[in-house]
Design a protein around this motif. Structure first.
Motif, PDB file in Angstrom:
ATOM      1  N   GLY A 139       0.814  -1.208   0.000  1.00  0.00           N
ATOM      2  CA  GLY A 139       0.000   0.000   0.000  1.00  0.00           C
ATOM      3  C   GLY A 139       0.846   1.256   0.000  1.00  0.00           C
ATOM      4  O   GLY A 139       1.991   1.263  -0.433  1.00  0.00           O
ATOM      5  N   GLY A 140       0.233   2.342   0.483  1.00  0.00           N
ATOM      6  CA  GLY A 140       0.961   3.593   0.633  1.00  0.00           C
ATOM      7  C   GLY A 140       1.247   4.342  -0.648  1.00  0.00           C
ATOM      8  O   GLY A 140       2.211   5.109  -0.726  1.00  0.00           O
ATOM      9  N   ARG A 141       0.405   4.177  -1.660  1.00  0.00           N
ATOM     10  CA  ARG A 141       0.658   4.853  -2.929  1.00  0.00           C
ATOM     11  C   ARG A 141      -0.192   6.102  -3.103  1.00  0.00           C
ATOM     12  O   ARG A 141      -0.427   6.549  -4.216  1.00  0.00           O
ATOM     13  N   GLU A 142      -0.616   6.640  -1.996  1.00  0.00           N
ATOM     14  CA  GLU A 142      -1.265   7.951  -1.934  1.00  0.00           C
ATOM     15  C   GLU A 142      -2.749   7.923  -2.309  1.00  0.00           C
ATOM     16  O   GLU A 142      -3.200   7.176  -3.160  1.00  0.00           O
ATOM     17  N   PHE A 143      -3.458   8.793  -1.646  1.00  0.00           N
ATOM     18  CA  PHE A 143      -4.873   9.048  -1.873  1.00  0.00           C
ATOM     19  C   PHE A 143      -5.055   9.736  -3.235  1.00  0.00           C
ATOM     20  O   PHE A 143      -4.246  10.576  -3.607  1.00  0.00           O
ATOM     21  N   PRO A 144      -6.082   9.398  -4.026  1.00  0.00           N
ATOM     22  CA  PRO A 144      -7.194   8.498  -3.707  1.00  0.00           C
ATOM     23  C   PRO A 144      -7.043   7.082  -4.253  1.00  0.00           C
ATOM     24  O   PRO A 144      -7.933   6.270  -4.060  1.00  0.00           O
ATOM     25  N   ILE A 145      -5.916   6.783  -4.939  1.00  0.00           N
ATOM     26  CA  ILE A 145      -5.809   5.473  -5.595  1.00  0.00           C
ATOM     27  C   ILE A 145      -5.374   4.371  -4.645  1.00  0.00           C
ATOM     28  O   ILE A 145      -5.451   3.185  -4.979  1.00  0.00           O
TER      29      ILE A 145
END
Length: 291
Positions: A139-145
């Protein structure tokens, strides 16, 4: 010349600074605005310098002492290589800077530099395992994706449900009314707000979700169940990579533990230190740079 070691934990909502001397004595601690480098390298640098300057005042230090400060930066967005390079290309007044992700700094601190994993659920979310000198990220690939299990995604989902309720598609609950009151029951205001809203703007609604779930609000309960499922998904992924000791960190993750299933809860341990201490462990040590 006396040297100082500074830890920075910076995310989408705030930037926290802590200064220690060569004997590891605490000299000062302060907080400023957003330091997510994907929202702007220059914006993050301003927040970092502001937080360090405020912390320095507590120890009767000034910006003249910045040149003797080694700064470890644990910042949201650092996993994005172009953002990392843009930030590191900036001029700065410090003796040295080392940059890695906020998750990396948090994991170093949580396990005092030893192998282990963390799951961060704050404004955003990210899981990281440090094992045998390697880091494994989920995870951790930034909001919103990405950032499922974080406050920004919770807030986005809430706004979507509020609009559906306003249109009579789903039931109105006290939580829905709370959000509508925030916008003076003006849906056009919600739409206008959304055009410029950033993660922390969506994340501001997460405390209300916990509050109303405690009071039995059906929408809030369903949202927390979804958030727990999201975090559990990442915890299982970390375990599959070899994590058997995982710390929950951040305002969302720390409050969601009771909503997790018993098999997953057996992996949860308490952190030894926080992300700022992890960042201090990075200070002056270029091997901790992500790139």
């Amino acid at each position: 010349m006396k040297q100082f070691y500074v830890g920075i934990d910076g995310g989408g909502t705030s930037c926290r600074a802590r200064i220690r001397d060569e004997q590891h004595n605490l000299l000062g601690e302060a907080k400023s605005g957003s330091a997510n480098i994907m929202l702007g390298a220059d914006i993050a640098m301003v927040s970092i310098i502001e937080a360090i300057a405020s912390a320095a005042q507590q120890a009767n230090l000034t910006q003249d002492d910045f040149s003797n400060m080694h700064v470890g930066l644990a910042l949201a967005g650092a996993e994005h290589k172009n953002s990392w390079q843009a930030f590191m290309a900036q001029l700065h007044p410090f003796a040295s800077i080392v940059l890695n992700t906020d998750a990396y700094g948090a994991c170093l601190g949580a396990h005092n530099g030893d192998d282990g994993a963390i799951m961060i659920g704050g404004t955003g979310s990210c899981g990281i395992l440090l094992k045998d000198g390697q880091q494994h990220v989920v995870g951790g690939r930034e909001f919103p994706i990405s950032d499922q299990g974080g406050g920004a995604v919770m807030g986005l989902r809430l706004i979507q449900q509020v609009l559906l309720a306003y249109d009579g598609i789903v039931a109105t609950t006290p939580l829905v009314t709370h959000v509508l009151n925030h916008f003076n029951h003006d849906v056009d205001a919600i739409v206008e707000w959304s055009k410029g809203a950033i993660p922390k703007d969506y994340g501001q609604f997460s405390p209300a979700i916990f509050q109303y779930a405690f009071e039995g609000d059906a929408l809030a309960i369903s949202m927390l169940k979804q958030t727990a499922a999201d975090i559990e998904m990442f915890l299982i992924a970390l375990n599959n990579k070899g994590a058997t000791r995982i710390c929950l960190m951040g305002s969302i993750a720390e409050r969601i533990q009771d909503w997790l299933s018993p098999p997953v809860q057996q992996w949860i341990v308490q952190p030894q230190f926080d992300a700022i201490e992890g960042a201090i462990m990075m200070a002056g040590k270029a091997e901790h740079n992500l790139y």
